[in-house]
Scaffold this active site. Structure first.
Site, PDB file in Angstrom:
ATOM      1  N   LYS A 194      18.879 -25.025  31.600  1.00 24.94           N
ATOM      2  CA  LYS A 194      17.845 -24.701  32.585  1.00 24.94           C
ATOM      3  C   LYS A 194      17.555 -25.938  33.403  1.00 24.94           C
ATOM      4  O   LYS A 194      17.363 -27.027  32.857  1.00 24.94           O
ATOM      5  CB  LYS A 194      16.566 -24.261  31.839  1.00 24.94           C
ATOM      6  CG  LYS A 194      15.417 -23.926  32.760  1.00 24.94           C
ATOM      7  CD  LYS A 194      15.456 -22.477  33.184  1.00 24.94           C
ATOM      8  CE  LYS A 194      14.626 -22.204  34.422  1.00 24.94           C
ATOM      9  NZ  LYS A 194      15.330 -22.535  35.697  1.00 24.94           N
ATOM     10  N   GLN A 230      16.209 -33.635  32.208  1.00 25.28           N
ATOM     11  CA  GLN A 230      15.804 -32.233  32.051  1.00 25.28           C
ATOM     12  C   GLN A 230      15.857 -31.807  30.584  1.00 25.28           C
ATOM     13  O   GLN A 230      15.019 -31.031  30.125  1.00 25.28           O
ATOM     14  CB  GLN A 230      16.736 -31.348  32.892  1.00 25.28           C
ATOM     15  CG  GLN A 230      16.184 -29.965  33.189  1.00 25.28           C
ATOM     16  CD  GLN A 230      15.229 -29.948  34.362  1.00 25.28           C
ATOM     17  OE1 GLN A 230      15.470 -30.571  35.373  1.00 25.28           O
ATOM     18  NE2 GLN A 230      14.131 -29.239  34.202  1.00 25.28           N
ATOM     19  N   LYS A 257      12.701 -33.115  29.034  1.00 25.88           N
ATOM     20  CA  LYS A 257      11.563 -32.446  29.672  1.00 25.88           C
ATOM     21  C   LYS A 257      11.412 -31.014  29.155  1.00 25.88           C
ATOM     22  O   LYS A 257      10.335 -30.581  28.769  1.00 25.88           O
ATOM     23  CB  LYS A 257      11.808 -32.430  31.186  1.00 25.88           C
ATOM     24  CG  LYS A 257      10.716 -31.793  31.999  1.00 25.88           C
ATOM     25  CD  LYS A 257      11.174 -31.428  33.408  1.00 25.88           C
ATOM     26  CE  LYS A 257      11.842 -32.566  34.141  1.00 25.88           C
ATOM     27  NZ  LYS A 257      11.927 -32.310  35.602  1.00 25.88           N
ATOM     28  N   LYS A 298      21.451 -29.192  35.319  1.00 26.57           N
ATOM     29  CA  LYS A 298      21.092 -29.529  36.697  1.00 26.57           C
ATOM     30  C   LYS A 298      22.305 -29.325  37.579  1.00 26.57           C
ATOM     31  O   LYS A 298      23.439 -29.403  37.109  1.00 26.57           O
ATOM     32  CB  LYS A 298      20.667 -31.001  36.797  1.00 26.57           C
ATOM     33  CG  LYS A 298      19.745 -31.280  37.957  1.00 26.57           C
ATOM     34  CD  LYS A 298      18.312 -30.921  37.622  1.00 26.57           C
ATOM     35  CE  LYS A 298      17.370 -31.035  38.782  1.00 26.57           C
ATOM     36  NZ  LYS A 298      15.975 -31.009  38.329  1.00 26.57           N
ATOM     37  N   GLY A 355      15.064 -24.185  41.797  1.00 23.42           N
ATOM     38  CA  GLY A 355      15.044 -25.093  42.944  1.00 23.42           C
ATOM     39  C   GLY A 355      14.851 -26.538  42.530  1.00 23.42           C
ATOM     40  O   GLY A 355      14.510 -26.854  41.396  1.00 23.42           O
ATOM     41  N   ASP A 356      15.125 -27.418  43.460  1.00 30.87           N
ATOM     42  CA  ASP A 356      14.788 -28.841  43.363  1.00 30.87           C
ATOM     43  C   ASP A 356      14.721 -29.286  44.823  1.00 30.87           C
ATOM     44  O   ASP A 356      14.540 -28.441  45.723  1.00 30.87           O
ATOM     45  CB  ASP A 356      15.844 -29.606  42.552  1.00 30.87           C
ATOM     46  CG  ASP A 356      15.353 -30.993  42.108  1.00 30.87           C
ATOM     47  OD1 ASP A 356      14.668 -31.072  41.088  1.00 30.87           O
ATOM     48  OD2 ASP A 356      15.644 -31.994  42.790  1.00 30.87           O
ATOM     49  N   THR A 413       4.340 -27.225  39.516  1.00 31.22           N
ATOM     50  CA  THR A 413       4.629 -28.627  39.210  1.00 31.22           C
ATOM     51  C   THR A 413       3.416 -29.491  39.557  1.00 31.22           C
ATOM     52  O   THR A 413       2.992 -30.344  38.768  1.00 31.22           O
ATOM     53  CB  THR A 413       5.887 -29.105  39.965  1.00 31.22           C
ATOM     54  OG1 THR A 413       6.935 -28.160  39.732  1.00 31.22           O
ATOM     55  CG2 THR A 413       6.328 -30.466  39.496  1.00 31.22           C
ATOM     56  N   ASN A 442       6.816 -29.650  48.133  1.00 29.06           N
ATOM     57  CA  ASN A 442       6.159 -28.636  47.326  1.00 29.06           C
ATOM     58  C   ASN A 442       5.301 -29.238  46.192  1.00 29.06           C
ATOM     59  O   ASN A 442       4.198 -28.768  45.910  1.00 29.06           O
ATOM     60  CB  ASN A 442       7.286 -27.743  46.779  1.00 29.06           C
ATOM     61  CG  ASN A 442       6.868 -26.898  45.636  1.00 29.06           C
ATOM     62  OD1 ASN A 442       7.059 -27.263  44.484  1.00 29.06           O
ATOM     63  ND2 ASN A 442       6.251 -25.790  45.936  1.00 29.06           N
ATOM     64  N   SER A 455       8.874 -21.870  35.100  1.00 29.58           N
ATOM     65  CA  SER A 455      10.159 -21.170  35.196  1.00 29.58           C
ATOM     66  C   SER A 455      10.449 -20.447  33.881  1.00 29.58           C
ATOM     67  O   SER A 455      10.964 -19.323  33.871  1.00 29.58           O
ATOM     68  CB  SER A 455      11.284 -22.158  35.477  1.00 29.58           C
ATOM     69  OG  SER A 455      11.338 -22.481  36.844  1.00 29.58           O
TER      70      SER A 455
HETATM   71  N1  GLU Z   1      13.725 -28.942  39.574  1.00 31.46           N
HETATM   72  C1  GLU Z   1      12.569 -28.805  38.737  1.00 31.46           C
HETATM   73  C2  GLU Z   1      12.581 -29.902  37.697  1.00 31.46           C
HETATM   74  O1  GLU Z   1      12.963 -31.016  37.996  1.00 31.46           O
HETATM   75  C3  GLU Z   1      12.409 -27.401  38.180  1.00 31.46           C
HETATM   76  C4  GLU Z   1      13.561 -26.868  37.372  1.00 31.46           C
HETATM   77  C5  GLU Z   1      13.398 -25.427  36.938  1.00 31.46           C
HETATM   78  O2  GLU Z   1      12.386 -24.795  37.223  1.00 31.46           O
HETATM   79  O3  GLU Z   1      14.341 -24.953  36.286  1.00 31.46           O
HETATM   80  O4  GLU Z   1      12.150 -29.766  36.578  1.00 31.46           O
END
Ligand code: GLU
Length: 449
Positions: free
Chosen positions: A90, A111, A114, A126, A165-166, A210, A241, A381
């Protein structure tokens, strides 16, 4: 430092000498893990760390698309499935000119930790492309997204890998990506992407998550210090955002964001980005595609400083929310010199390692790491994925309450992990340790992989 840790770090430095961002994040995370590795000699036997710094797999693919003038362009697409021990991969997709394996891997590694911190079953992944969305028409964006998904669709799925998204990828792009996935698979598997529009399975509060999550985390830090957010001034960076969500929630709680930044410089608004008009204007600036923060200064008659970063302004709280490596030693010294007490990272890895270590050493300064502070986005998410698999939608209040609970838990878990190893209130080490623990345990129990 522990000999095994050192060996893994040296190997990474040698093997990835051309991937500075990836080496940086590995150095940052591993430097917190010494007390854990000391207590778990069994990790060395199975080379757990060596496995953790190696992505499970990484796809690289060609993306060819046609612009509005009939000219064709070729970009590189990436998807890094870094660690799937605790759930489907994810993580977001980033469309930006500088995207390369080092950036995708650093983001995928971050990630993993996190997502573990959120407490939800999500592995780390990612992806993205070196496509530059600036100045592209809607039709060009659509054709690019369709071409990108035509390559990506075979590697993802609701139980396999769930992109979102990112930077450079928002609701519009997710819509086009999902449309193409649905066309190619001929199934309505909306759990394959998050950050969707509400009409096809998106979650309320995901766009705000976020930024809101970052402020909820900040509130836990302030509570720990017997302090309160009311009346505080905050320096943010960027105007995307995430910054938008911070402005909104901070204003609601009686604080004010006084700086924003862009590639052209920064603005200082002493009254704060607090009114609905000002907060909504951030969205307009983003969708205009001009990528200029000066527009804000022109519209609201506030100070604009060309070519500079906002970190020299004196504020109570600094929340770097623009991009990686925005804060170097020079900015860190300004922040410390201003007597700022709270340094709350928001963007992924916004601080160079030397600057981060410098800030962590400042007496009385509290430093919170991005992998914890910005985890509310991916956590929401995760909530979107739950709603998709249940085939129902939760109310905004329900999602917000879950998000709030998750952020408090991330803060408390990080504080407890640091405390357990005698590190005091060290949120940076605590987040690394707590994020690591769950992934390590899952990997140990699943055997060689
Ligand atoms: N891009 C965001 C992050 O850095 C969200 C990733 C997601 O929702 O999967 O965590």
């Amino acid at each position: 430092m522990n000999a095994y840790l050192n060996r893994v770090l040296d190997d990474v430095r040698t093997k990835h000498s051309n991937e500075p961002e990836f080496v940086q994040t590995v150095e940052e995370v591993l430097s917190s893990l010494e007390p854990v590795i000391d207590q778990h000699p069994e990790y060395e036997k199975v080379d757990l760390l060596g496995r953790m710094v190696e992505p499970e797999r990484m796809y690289t693919f060609r993306v060819t698309w046609e612009d509005d003038n009939g000219n064709w362009h070729t970009n590189t697409g990436y998807r890094c499935q870094f660690n799937g021990a605790i759930g489907p991969y994810k993580g977001g997709l980033r469309f930006q000119k500088n995207v390369c394996p080092s950036i995708i891997k650093f983001l995928g590694f971050e990630q993993t930790f996190k997502n573990s911190l959120t407490g939800l079953p999500m592995g780390g992944g990612k992806g993205g492309s070196d496509f530059d969305p600036a100045g592209k028409s809607d039709a060009e964006i659509m054709r690019f997204c369709q071409a990108f998904m035509s390559a990506l669709y075979r590697y993802i799925g609701p139980d396999v890998d769930v992109p979102a998204g990112d930077m450079g990828v928002g609701g519009r792009e997710i819509g086009f990506l999902f449309g193409q996935y649905r066309r190619l698979k001929a199934t309505f598997e909306n759990g394959v992407l998050t950050g969707k529009g509400l009409s096809y399975g998106g979650s309320l509060i995901r766009p705000e998550a976020t930024g809101y999550g970052a402020v909820y985390y900040l509130n836990e830090v302030l509570a720990h210090e017997n302090d309160s957010i009311e009346g505080k001034t905050i320096a943010c960076a960027g105007f995307g955002n995430v910054t938008w969500g911070i402005c909104k929630k901070a204003a609601e709680l009686g604080a004010k964001v006084v700086t924003l930044s862009g590639p052209d410089g920064y603005i200082y608004d002493p009254d704060g980005v607090v009114t609905e008009e000002k907060i909504n204007y951030l969205l307009e600036m983003r969708s205009s595609g001009r990528n200029r923060v000066q527009d804000y200064a022109d519209k609201f008659g506030v100070k604009f400083v060309a070519g500079e970063k906002p970190y020299g302004e004196k504020v109570d709280i600094v929340m770097p929310s623009a991009m990686q490596n925005d804060v170097h030693m020079e900015q860190a010294k300004q922040i410390a010199g201003n007597g700022t007490k709270y340094y709350i990272e928001v963007a992924n890895m916004p601080t160079t390692n030397d600057a981060l270590n410098f800030l962590r050493e400042q007496p009385g300064m509290i430093v919170a790491p991005s992998k914890a502070v910005n985890a509310g986005g991916v956590a929401t998410s995760g909530l979107e994925m739950s709603q998709n698999s249940e085939r129902l939608s939760w109310t905004a209040e329900e999602v917000d309450a879950q998000l709030h609970k998750i952020m408090k838990n991330i803060h408390d878990m990080s504080a407890a992990a640091a405390e357990k190893y005698g590190l005091g209130y060290d949120l940076v080490a605590g987040a690394n340790i707590a994020g690591f623990d769950k992934v390590a345990q899952a990997m140990m129990e699943q055997g060689a992989f």
